[in-house]
Scaffold this motif. Structure first.
Motif, PDB file in Angstrom:
ATOM      1  N   UNK A  25      13.449  -6.341 -14.757  1.00 15.84           N
ATOM      2  CA  UNK A  25      12.573  -5.939 -13.658  1.00 15.84           C
ATOM      3  C   UNK A  25      13.331  -5.000 -12.733  1.00 15.84           C
ATOM      4  N   UNK A  26      12.663  -3.921 -12.329  1.00 13.00           N
ATOM      5  CA  UNK A  26      13.230  -3.018 -11.333  1.00 13.00           C
ATOM      6  C   UNK A  26      12.752  -3.457  -9.948  1.00 13.00           C
ATOM      7  N   UNK A  27      13.282  -2.805  -8.931  1.00 10.56           N
ATOM      8  CA  UNK A  27      12.825  -3.087  -7.562  1.00 10.56           C
ATOM      9  C   UNK A  27      11.334  -2.811  -7.428  1.00 10.56           C
ATOM     10  N   UNK A  28      10.860  -1.777  -8.132  1.00 10.24           N
ATOM     11  CA  UNK A  28       9.440  -1.437  -8.087  1.00 10.24           C
ATOM     12  C   UNK A  28       8.585  -2.552  -8.697  1.00 10.24           C
ATOM     13  N   UNK A  29       9.036  -3.134  -9.791  1.00 14.60           N
ATOM     14  CA  UNK A  29       8.307  -4.266 -10.376  1.00 14.60           C
ATOM     15  C   UNK A  29       8.185  -5.408  -9.367  1.00 14.60           C
ATOM     16  N   UNK A  30       9.284  -5.726  -8.677  1.00 18.50           N
ATOM     17  CA  UNK A  30       9.249  -6.809  -7.696  1.00 18.50           C
ATOM     18  C   UNK A  30       8.297  -6.487  -6.550  1.00 18.50           C
ATOM     19  N   UNK A  82       8.148   4.650 -15.019  1.00 17.37           N
ATOM     20  CA  UNK A  82       8.106   4.516 -16.471  1.00 17.37           C
ATOM     21  C   UNK A  82       8.964   3.391 -17.014  1.00 17.37           C
ATOM     22  N   UNK A  83       9.729   2.742 -16.159  1.00 17.80           N
ATOM     23  CA  UNK A  83      10.592   1.640 -16.614  1.00 17.80           C
ATOM     24  C   UNK A  83       9.736   0.462 -17.019  1.00 17.80           C
ATOM     25  N   UNK A  84      10.070  -0.105 -18.163  1.00 19.24           N
ATOM     26  CA  UNK A  84       9.285  -1.227 -18.693  1.00 19.24           C
ATOM     27  C   UNK A  84      10.052  -2.526 -18.563  1.00 19.24           C
ATOM     28  N   UNK A  85       9.382  -3.532 -18.045  1.00 18.21           N
ATOM     29  CA  UNK A  85       9.937  -4.885 -17.999  1.00 18.21           C
ATOM     30  C   UNK A  85       9.482  -5.591 -19.257  1.00 18.21           C
ATOM     31  N   UNK A  86      10.386  -6.205 -19.952  1.00 16.21           N
ATOM     32  CA  UNK A  86      10.011  -6.883 -21.190  1.00 16.21           C
ATOM     33  C   UNK A  86       9.915  -8.375 -20.955  1.00 16.21           C
ATOM     34  N   UNK A  87       8.951  -8.971 -21.585  1.00 13.38           N
ATOM     35  CA  UNK A  87       8.820 -10.423 -21.557  1.00 13.38           C
ATOM     36  C   UNK A  87       8.799 -10.888 -23.010  1.00 13.38           C
ATOM     37  N   UNK A  88       8.300 -12.037 -23.244  1.00 13.27           N
ATOM     38  CA  UNK A  88       8.366 -12.583 -24.594  1.00 13.27           C
ATOM     39  C   UNK A  88       7.630 -11.730 -25.620  1.00 13.27           C
ATOM     40  N   UNK A  89       6.526 -11.139 -25.245  1.00 15.24           N
ATOM     41  CA  UNK A  89       5.802 -10.348 -26.237  1.00 15.24           C
ATOM     42  C   UNK A  89       5.226  -9.041 -25.701  1.00 15.24           C
ATOM     43  N   UNK A  91       5.708  -5.458 -23.041  1.00 14.95           N
ATOM     44  CA  UNK A  91       6.584  -4.581 -22.294  1.00 14.95           C
ATOM     45  C   UNK A  91       5.709  -3.875 -21.257  1.00 14.95           C
ATOM     46  N   UNK A  92       5.952  -4.142 -19.982  1.00 14.59           N
ATOM     47  CA  UNK A  92       5.056  -3.672 -18.933  1.00 14.59           C
ATOM     48  C   UNK A  92       5.724  -2.682 -17.995  1.00 14.59           C
ATOM     49  N   UNK A  93       4.972  -1.664 -17.622  1.00 13.97           N
ATOM     50  CA  UNK A  93       5.412  -0.789 -16.537  1.00 13.97           C
ATOM     51  C   UNK A  93       4.961  -1.439 -15.232  1.00 13.97           C
ATOM     52  N   UNK A  94       5.408  -0.878 -14.133  1.00 15.64           N
ATOM     53  CA  UNK A  94       4.964  -1.399 -12.834  1.00 15.64           C
ATOM     54  C   UNK A  94       3.454  -1.218 -12.682  1.00 15.64           C
TER      55      UNK A  94
END
Length: 185
Positions: A99-104, A135-142, A144-147
């Protein structure tokens, strides 16, 4: 003592700070962000901007902590702006959870009280400082999400979605991507 820290971080919290500003919980900027002492952060950034790059055992920087705040205040905005002025690329730094700062900042929009004008301003500041973070993607179990994906999931305000689409209109058609898997042999 701030919550959500592992045992190693808690032990570091209990030690006194050293004279150079590094100690109990790392550099002064991170410690001030964790303690929510936003008023002192701009001065600390001016004195020791290199502290912005320090990460805890989860890979989170002081900016990550600032963007996790449930309630955005004018003092918080000034602290974030000081960090962004010193080192704008830090917005796209991902922690151990990717997670980036933007995701938070986007995720907290769903948790916070609904005074959206300050939350929108926080996200606007992050996007203006580093549009590449979008464009940064946060990955979880299945997934991959952008903000932007996250903003849609948490029913973020129209203003936040509009800000993101103004920077990258292709986000409206971007799909979730499965996280990259590596084969162990």
């Amino acid at each position: 003592m701030p919550r959500n820290h592992n045992k190693r971080d808690r032990r570091r919290l209990q030690r006194p700070a050293a004279a150079d500003g590094v100690g109990a919980m790392g550099p002064t900027i991170y410690r001030l962000a964790a303690d929510r002492d936003y008023v002192k952060i701009p001065e600390a950034v001016a004195k020791r901007s290199q502290d912005l790059q320090w990460t805890d055992s989860y890979g989170s920087t002081g900016l990550h902590l600032l963007c996790q705040a449930r309630h955005v205040t004018p003092d918080l905005l000034l602290a974030v702006q000081a960090c962004l002025d010193a080192y704008p690329a830090i917005v796209k730094w991902a922690n151990a959870a990717t997670w980036t700062s933007l995701h938070f900042a986007v995720y907290q929009d769903s948790c916070a009280d609904r005074d959206e004008s300050l939350r929108v301003e926080l996200i606007r500041m992050l996007l203006q400082a580093c549009p590449d973070a979008l464009g940064s993607r946060a990955t979880s179990s299945y997934k991959s999400k952008t903000a932007f994906h996250m903003a849609c999931e948490v029913d973020a305000s129209f203003e936040i979605l509009k800000l993101m689409l103004e920077i990258d209109p292709s986000l409206a058609t971007a799909t979730y991507l499965p996280p990259k898997r590596t084969r162990s042999t």
